[in-house]
Structures are given as C-alpha cells and as structure tokens.
Design a protein around this motif. Structure first.
Motif, PDB file in Angstrom:
ATOM      1  N   ALA A 193      17.174  -6.857 -90.977  1.00  0.00           N
ATOM      2  CA  ALA A 193      15.738  -7.014 -91.232  1.00  0.00           C
ATOM      3  C   ALA A 193      15.242  -8.452 -91.188  1.00  0.00           C
ATOM      4  CB  ALA A 193      15.390  -6.405 -92.590  1.00  0.00           C
ATOM      5  N   GLY A 194      16.121  -9.410 -90.959  1.00  0.00           N
ATOM      6  CA  GLY A 194      15.714 -10.810 -91.023  1.00  0.00           C
ATOM      7  C   GLY A 194      15.427 -11.453 -89.680  1.00  0.00           C
ATOM      8  N   TRP A 195      15.246 -12.795 -89.712  1.00  0.00           N
ATOM      9  CA  TRP A 195      15.085 -13.643 -88.527  1.00  0.00           C
ATOM     10  C   TRP A 195      13.792 -13.396 -87.764  1.00  0.00           C
ATOM     11  CZ3 TRP A 195      20.638 -11.922 -87.160  1.00  0.00           C
ATOM     12  CH2 TRP A 195      21.559 -12.602 -87.967  1.00  0.00           C
ATOM     13  N   GLY A 196      12.805 -12.824 -88.419  1.00  0.00           N
ATOM     14  CA  GLY A 196      11.481 -12.693 -87.823  1.00  0.00           C
ATOM     15  C   GLY A 196      11.469 -11.977 -86.483  1.00  0.00           C
ATOM     16  N   LYS A 197      10.644 -12.509 -85.535  1.00  0.00           N
ATOM     17  CA  LYS A 197      10.500 -11.865 -84.222  1.00  0.00           C
ATOM     18  C   LYS A 197      11.795 -11.931 -83.421  1.00  0.00           C
ATOM     19  CE  LYS A 197       5.506 -12.521 -83.779  1.00  0.00           C
ATOM     20  NZ  LYS A 197       4.408 -13.107 -82.954  1.00  0.00           N
ATOM     21  N   THR A 198      12.535 -13.029 -83.596  1.00  0.00           N
ATOM     22  CA  THR A 198      13.814 -13.140 -82.897  1.00  0.00           C
ATOM     23  C   THR A 198      14.750 -12.014 -83.315  1.00  0.00           C
ATOM     24  OG1 THR A 198      13.585 -15.548 -82.825  1.00  0.00           O
ATOM     25  CG2 THR A 198      15.796 -14.636 -82.446  1.00  0.00           C
ATOM     26  N   GLY A 199      14.770 -11.736 -84.614  1.00  0.00           N
ATOM     27  CA  GLY A 199      15.601 -10.650 -85.123  1.00  0.00           C
ATOM     28  C   GLY A 199      15.136  -9.293 -84.606  1.00  0.00           C
ATOM     29  N   ASP A 200      13.815  -9.127 -84.513  1.00  0.00           N
ATOM     30  CA  ASP A 200      13.275  -7.856 -83.998  1.00  0.00           C
ATOM     31  C   ASP A 200      13.724  -7.616 -82.562  1.00  0.00           C
ATOM     32  OD1 ASP A 200      12.000  -7.381 -86.384  1.00  0.00           O
ATOM     33  OD2 ASP A 200      10.075  -8.208 -85.732  1.00  0.00           O
ATOM     34  N   ILE A 201      13.705  -8.675 -81.754  1.00  0.00           N
ATOM     35  CA  ILE A 201      14.122  -8.550 -80.351  1.00  0.00           C
ATOM     36  C   ILE A 201      15.608  -8.226 -80.262  1.00  0.00           C
ATOM     37  CG2 ILE A 201      14.425  -9.820 -78.183  1.00  0.00           C
ATOM     38  CD1 ILE A 201      11.884 -11.406 -78.946  1.00  0.00           C
ATOM     39  N   LEU A 202      16.414  -8.926 -81.090  1.00  0.00           N
ATOM     40  CA  LEU A 202      17.856  -8.688 -81.093  1.00  0.00           C
ATOM     41  C   LEU A 202      18.162  -7.247 -81.480  1.00  0.00           C
ATOM     42  CD1 LEU A 202      20.820  -9.604 -81.004  1.00  0.00           C
ATOM     43  CD2 LEU A 202      20.556 -10.362 -83.385  1.00  0.00           C
TER      44      LEU A 202
END
Length: 581
Positions: A509-518
């Motif tokens: 759930a972390g790392w913002g948009k970068t995390g969402d893409i990953l």
C-alpha cells in the motif's frame, strides 16, 4: 483469595437507566457462580475448596449423544464420525426458548446446566464428581456420566496425549509453576468464521450447492481424492444438521405462539419466521443476520467444540443489513441497539465447566469473546458507521462482561467514536480495549502473505519479493542497516531503516503512485495481488484476550496470527528447579 467462576453474569447490583426488554431479561437472570477459596486461608492458591452454586448442574445429554454416535461409527474416517456426532447432537438435544428472548439457541438441556466434552478429556471431571463437582449431579446421573467417560479414556484427545507421553514426563502435563499444557483439557484456539464472504451472501444452502459443484469436479486420479470426498461428505452432513437445528426452533416457536397472546405471541411468530429461513438462506434483515450469526457461532464454538474467542467486527459484518433496513424504514437505531443487547445476553450465557487449574484464571467461565468496532475498511478508509456507536451503546446499557468490546484506533478515526468509547470506559466497565490499528495491520500482513502463499515457503509467491521479505526479517537486514548507517548521513539512515521495517506494508500500500504502478504490473503479470493481501490485513480483529486474527481463519498455537496458550514453559522456574534440585 476469592475467585468467582460461572457461566452467566447478572447486573442486579448495577445501576442503569435502561428499561429495554433485553435489559429486563438480563436483569432477572439467575446468578451462576462457582467460588474458589483457599482451603487453609494461607497465601497458597492450591489446594483449594470449591463452592458450587446449587442451581448449577452438569448436563450429560451431549456426552450421551456424542458417545452414542461414536459407538455406531467405529471404523469410519474420523471426519465422518465427527460430522455424524454433531448431526446426532443437533437433531436430538433438548432445545428451549425462554420467554422474552428475541435471539434463540441453547447448548445444554437447561439454562442452569453445562455440557461436558468427553471426546476431549474427562479424567479430571471423573475425579471432580467425587469432590468439588459432586453437588452438580444426582447419584444416578453421576454413575451414568462415569460410565460414559470410561469409553473415552483411550479414545479421546487426553488419552492420545497420555499414551504418547513417557511415564516420567506425565506429571509435567499439569500446571506446576514451570510448565502448563492445556491441550489435554482445553483446546486453545478460536475459529474466526467468514460471515461477510461466505455465510451471509450464500446461506448454508448456497454452501451446500458449492460443495456439490466441487465434488463433481473431482478426479479419481487426484492423490487426495479420498480425503476430499470425505471432507465434502462431512461438510454436507454438518450443514444439513445445522439447518435442521434451526428448523427445530421454528417449530418450537410456532407451538409456543399457539399457547400465548399479545406481544409474546408476536415475538414467538417472529422467531419462527426467522428460524425457518436462517441460516439455510441468506439473511434479509438485521434481526435475521444476528440470529444467523448466533446459530453458527453457537454450533462451532460451543456445541461441536468448546473453543474460545470471537474475533468479529460487528459494525462491519452487520452494517449492510442495518443500512438496507434503514433505507426501507423498517428499523431504527434504538431497535438495533436493543437487538445487540439480546445478542450480548446470549453471548454472555456461553460458558463451560473447567478443571480447577483452568478455572482459577478463566474467571467466570469466560469465553474471551472479542467484538471490535472502528478500524478501516478494505481500502484503508475510516470504517466508522452507526453500528459502531450502537455496539458501544448496547454495551453500556446491558453491561454484560461478554462480549469484550475493542476499539481499533487509527489516526483518521471518527472523533465522535473515540468520545463514545471514552464514555463507556468512564462507566468503570473496562471496555472497550483500545488497539493500534495501523501497527496491527502492518504486523498482520506478514501472516496474510503466509496464508495466501503457503506453498512457496516465502512471504509472497514470487521469488524476488519473497527474498526481500526474508531479508527484512533476518540478520541480513540488521547487517545491511549497520552498513547504511555507517555510509550515509544520520537523517537518511533513519528513513532507510524505517522503510525496511515497513517494507511488507509498503509493498502492499505504500510508495504513492510509484507503488501503485508497481502493484499494477505485478498483478497483471499474475505474480502478486497486493490488493487482496492488504484487504485481508485490514480486516484483522482481536479474537480473544489480545491475540489477533483475520476473517476465515483458525487461530491456534501461533498458526496464522496469534500465539495462544497451548504449552507454556517458564525457563526461569526451570533454572530455579535445577539450582535447588
């Protein structure tokens, strides 16, 4: 010392302004306690004298029915024997509906009696029938129960443990200040049933349909074919037994309605209508959902097996039914509170007869049933709703010690719910207990990964992430952290160390948009479903005492989410024994 042990509570001595029907029913219930006192008024806690309330008795009905079934099914697979035993109990046991009840279900033949579980253990009870429990049975029933127990000496869990235990170690099974092994008497652990995804949307009839579909897909080439067939057969027997159990209450309620008038008649007819549908079919009202829950909880935690705990988020699993009725105009907030009160009375009634070594710390015969409010939903948003307040209001009005209410606190929680919790704590009840939801979710994610990908042996089902997760929780992480601290500025060291500590949560759930893409990429590649993992973690709840669990799990011996008492070893006491021989 004075410790009170029992299966029901009373609020006769408590002050309250509530005049609800549920409160009045609770107020007039008899007290059921067992008093344990020092035998010599010394500082020792053992030996003890036990004084049993003369109103309490032992119900031998369950012991007779489970023994009758096991004798008839000798030679069959154990899972089939277990299912048929439950079927025999639910179809033949005495049932009753007390005047004024609106949630029904019982586990012993009378409101003042307690069942026994000889298939688990019975040696301690046989001894107690000649001592502390001698007033709880007539001489005739005492002889009958001892005869039943003889069959189980070499057939139950206790017998299996003793058979495998070397003679010189047998005495260490019981509490001796150094070790305690409670499996022999009390199967430590609790079942957290998945009502939201399974029981409520499908009903037991829907689950029977799924069993049939799975069975048709089985192949005889499957090496586990026999085991799976036995499981499906046992599940089918069990579900049909629970449906028949509920229908018996519907029939009894209609019979009672024919012999009474006024509001009591209306109550009986309402119970009959509900029990004809529930839990066979999905609930269609708030009242039906509460009754469906109680039937399932009663059977799984008390009749079939005497487990402890509860681990349900009442404001979440029941809210869809409350919201639906609120929109239709068929329920009020006050009515929801009162129905919770009726349910709390039934939960508080659950108890068990215990060996003295267990009864001393299991005060009141408590079942350690935790019910939670607050927390977050599957998407991380504050989950507070009207039922969060209703659960606490019902607790303050009915004032039963069970269920134990818990507040799942997080930084975005509705402040009004915190105020309501403080009001409840201010009554002196000691509830709700407050748990740090944000920390608990992160901790439960590790256990969630193990649940989702048990075959991998890693925390997640892909080698690269699995390797990272192992590093996070191994000495390598510490060495890596020391290296980073030596090479980078202090402020940056703290950020990196924190990132490593919270890596399981950040992966989900972390790392913002970068995390969402990953996470989107990993899901598309069918490598890792972070959304599924975080949803399970966010739906954690305290199950019993302070141990946590996630919906649809069994919490036992450290499995999944919690370490409950199964076997405890006091190393310092062992050291003392060695030093002083």
């Amino acid at each position: 010392m004075n410790t009170y042990i029992g299966t029901e509570s009373t609020i006769n001595s408590r002050n309250t302004d509530s005049q609800s029907a549920a409160f009045l029913l609770n107020k007039n219930r008899p007290i059921k306690v067992v008093q344990i006192t020092d035998s010599d008024n010394s500082k020792n806690t053992l030996p003890v004298k036990v004084k049993v309330d003369p109103k309490i008795s032992i119900c031998i009905e369950r012991a007779e029915l489970v023994t009758e079934s096991y004798k008839e099914t000798e030679g069959l697979p154990w899972i089939i024997r277990r299912a048929r035993a439950l079927d025999n109990i639910l179809r033949k046991m005495t049932i009753y509906i007390l005047p004024g009840e609106q949630i029904v279900g019982n586990y012993a033949s009378t409101p003042h009696s307690l069942p026994t579980y000889p298939e688990i253990s019975c040696r301690w009870l046989d001894r107690g029938l000649d001592d502390e429990f001698k007033s709880m049975l007539s001489e005739t029933d005492k002889i009958r129960l001892k005869e039943i127990n003889k069959y189980w000496y070499n057939h139950n869990v206790e017998g299996a443990i003793l058979k495998s235990m070397p003679d010189e170690l047998e005495r260490y099974i019981n509490l001796n200040m150094a070790s305690a092994m409670f499996t022999r008497f009390w199967p430590a652990g609790c079942l957290t049933s998945n009502f939201h995804d399974w029981v409520f949307p499908r009903g037991l009839r829907g689950i029977l349909h799924e069993i049939d579909q799975y069975r048709k897909k089985l192949s005889k080439q499957d090496p586990d074919f026999k085991t799976k067939i036995e499981f499906y057969e046992a599940a089918e027997i069990t579900i049909n037994a629970v449906i028949a159990f509920a229908h018996r209450y519907a029939e009894l309620a209609r019979k009672r309605a024919g012999n009474t008038n006024g509001k009591l008649k209306e109550d009986y007819l309402r119970i009959a209508d509900i029990c004809e549908r529930i839990p066979e079919f999905p609930p269609e009202s708030f009242h039906e959902a509460l009754q469906c829950f109680y039937f399932c909880h009663l059977v799984t935690s008390q009749i079939e097996y005497f487990s402890d705990g509860l681990g349900q988020r009442f404001d979440q699993i029941f809210y869809p039914f409350y919201k639906m009725e609120k929109e239709r105009g068929t329920i009020t907030y006050e009515r929801a509170v009162e129905l919770f009160e009726f349910l709390f009375i039934k939960l508080d009634d659950l108890g068990q007869i215990n060996p003295i070594t267990t009864a001393i710390y299991q005060a009141g015969g408590t079942k350690f049933q935790d019910v939670s409010v607050g927390g977050v939903d599957s998407y991380g948003n504050d989950a507070t709703n009207e039922l969060s307040f209703a659960v606490i209001d019902a607790t303050m009005k009915i004032r039963t010690p069970q269920p134990a209410i818990c507040l799942l606190y997080h930084k975005n929680i509705n402040p009004s719910l915190v105020d309501k919790a403080i009001d409840c704590i201010g009554t002196g009840m000691g509830m709700p207990a407050i748990f740090n939801d944000e920390v608990a979710i992160k901790w439960h994610l590790i256990q969630t990964f193990k649940r989702l990908f048990p075959e991998s042996g890693a925390y997640v089902g892909v080698p690269c992430i699995g390797m990272i997760m192992k590093i996070v929780n191994s000495p390598i992480r510490k060495a890596f952290a020391r290296f980073i601290r030596a090479m980078l500025p202090k402020t940056l060291n703290i950020k990196i160390d924190t990132a490593m500590e919270n890596l399981p949560y950040n992966v989900c759930a972390g790392w913002g948009k970068t995390g969402d893409i990953l996470r989107w990429i990993l899901k598309k590649m069918n490598l890792f479903d972070a959304e599924k993992a975080i949803m399970l973690g966010r739906n954690w709840a305290p199950t019993s005492c302070v141990g946590g669990g996630v919906s649809g799990s069994i919490v036992m011996q450290g499995t999944l989410t919690s370490i409950l008492i199964l076997s405890v070893l006091n190393f310092l006491k062992c050291f003392e024994f060695v030093m002083y021989q």
